[in-house]
Write a protein that holds these residues in place. Sequence first.
Motif, short mmCIF file in Angstrom:
data_model
loop_
_atom_site.label_atom_id
_atom_site.label_comp_id
_atom_site.label_asym_id
_atom_site.label_seq_id
_atom_site.Cartn_x
_atom_site.Cartn_y
_atom_site.Cartn_z
N SER A 24 0.83 -1.21 0.00
CA SER A 24 0.00 0.00 0.00
C SER A 24 0.87 1.25 0.00
CB SER A 24 -0.92 0.00 1.22
OG SER A 24 -1.73 1.15 1.24
N ILE A 25 1.93 1.24 0.76
CA ILE A 25 2.84 2.38 0.80
C ILE A 25 3.53 2.55 -0.55
CG2 ILE A 25 4.97 3.27 1.84
CD1 ILE A 25 4.07 1.90 4.46
N GLN A 26 3.94 1.43 -1.17
CA GLN A 26 4.57 1.50 -2.49
C GLN A 26 3.61 2.10 -3.52
OE1 GLN A 26 5.72 -2.53 -3.31
NE2 GLN A 26 7.32 -2.56 -1.75
N LEU A 27 2.36 1.67 -3.49
CA LEU A 27 1.38 2.20 -4.42
C LEU A 27 1.15 3.69 -4.18
CD1 LEU A 27 -0.70 1.81 -6.66
CD2 LEU A 27 -2.34 1.06 -4.92
N ASN A 28 1.05 4.08 -2.91
CA ASN A 28 0.86 5.50 -2.59
C ASN A 28 2.01 6.34 -3.13
OD1 ASN A 28 -1.49 4.93 -1.28
ND2 ASN A 28 -0.62 4.94 0.77
N ASN A 29 3.24 5.83 -3.00
CA ASN A 29 4.40 6.56 -3.51
C ASN A 29 4.32 6.73 -5.02
OD1 ASN A 29 5.45 6.80 -0.95
ND2 ASN A 29 6.74 4.98 -1.11
N TRP A 30 3.89 5.68 -5.72
CA TRP A 30 3.76 5.77 -7.19
C TRP A 30 2.69 6.79 -7.56
CZ3 TRP A 30 -0.32 4.71 -10.54
CH2 TRP A 30 0.01 4.70 -11.90
N ILE A 31 1.57 6.79 -6.85
CA ILE A 31 0.48 7.73 -7.13
C ILE A 31 0.95 9.17 -6.98
CG2 ILE A 31 -1.77 8.54 -6.29
CD1 ILE A 31 -2.38 5.60 -5.57
N LYS A 32 1.80 9.41 -5.99
CA LYS A 32 2.25 10.77 -5.70
C LYS A 32 3.30 11.28 -6.69
CE LYS A 32 1.39 10.58 -0.72
NZ LYS A 32 2.01 10.58 0.62
N GLU A 33 3.88 10.37 -7.49
CA GLU A 33 4.96 10.77 -8.40
C GLU A 33 4.53 11.84 -9.40
OE1 GLU A 33 6.60 7.41 -10.37
OE2 GLU A 33 7.65 6.66 -8.60
N LYS A 34 3.32 11.64 -9.99
CA LYS A 34 2.86 12.57 -11.03
C LYS A 34 1.35 12.73 -10.96
CE LYS A 34 6.56 11.40 -14.28
NZ LYS A 34 6.88 10.94 -15.65
N PRO A 35 0.84 13.88 -11.37
CA PRO A 35 -0.61 14.07 -11.38
C PRO A 35 -1.33 13.05 -12.26
CG PRO A 35 0.52 16.17 -11.62
CD PRO A 35 1.57 15.11 -11.73
#
Length: 396
Positions: A24-35
């Motif tokens: 879940s943390i990994q996915l959140n980090n990916w989501i935050k990378e770009k709009p």
Amino acid sequence: MKSSKEVAELIKKYIEGNISSEESIQLNNWIKEKPEHAEFFKSVLSEDEVFEDAFLWIDLKQKNENQWLDDLKKDTLDKIHYKNHSDEKPKSFKWIYYAAAAMLLFGLFLGIKRFQQTNVEEIDIELSHINPGTNKAELILSNGKKLTLRSDKDGIVIDNNLEYSDGTHVLSLENEDLTNMTATIQVPKGGKYQVTLPDGSRVWLNSLSKLEYPLAFKKEGRKVKLEGEGYFQVSKISMENKRIPFEVESTMQTIEVTGTQFNLSAYPDDAHEVSTLVEGSINVHGGSSKISLKPNQQSINNAGKLVKKDVDVSSYIAWKENKFLFYETELRDVMKGLSRWYDIEVSYQGHIEPTYFYGEIGREKNLSEVLRMIEKSGVKFKLIKTGKTNKLIVIQ
């Protein structure tokens, strides 16, 4: 940056509700990378069957930063064309591909600018929306019959029949059934329940606990099995001037009781089992070891090794009185209790220093009220919803 396959797998697990805390943390980090990532993830949440398009989108985006949108449009339209002319899938499923592709294109072409600031925060949920546990349990008889016990009742009684603690009828049983049958009462996360056993002994069951017992005890002895946490108030029963023993079995040990009140915490996901004596006396047998406890003493069983110590029992039995009582309670132990009572999953972000808590608060409070007290120590929390699961992230 993770590969397209890895990210797509994380999204799939999120949709299905079986993503781990680390994932879940990994996915959140990916989501935050770009709009664009955030916008795409928002679109995915509105249609479960879009996973294949999710993989396509991520793959194209990473292969060609400048042409990904045109390639996506072409590949998605080709996919629709292929599905329209293929008989490999049942007709009833064709609409899924149309809807998934149409939704994906619409969200990407028309919505990116509108949601450029979108991130995982959009799926945060309010802590105040997480309510405390309630009376909740299921009764399973050895003949296969299952009963969901009423939440407006707080316990059941085994007598000549099965009744709720206020006398309301549950189930009629023949004498032969009482003699030969066993019952298992299962309390889920976010639940609690009471059981009055055939000898009059009472057991309070905490969240995520299971008690197995006979509907009629044998004359030579009384035995029950516990998984999870239970508070026992055992009746003294004698026959021919001989006290009939009472035993509680758990995974690591057996407690021999003579007439007493004690708490046993024996959760499968805990490294040890803890027996805390309030009144009377008990003998704890674990492996080849044996410990006798007096009131205000506790036995800790770690892989069959028993250790005895003196304790203030109040913090260990507070749950029975529907309270959280923290007395030099470490953060992870606090969070385990909250996880079971509020039916949430807990994960930790970053390095969390050992932190100890003191305080008392009622278990009838919603989650936000409890966490406000804990936050005074500097610990912060974030609550997100992944699938049908509420996950609390601890941040320090």
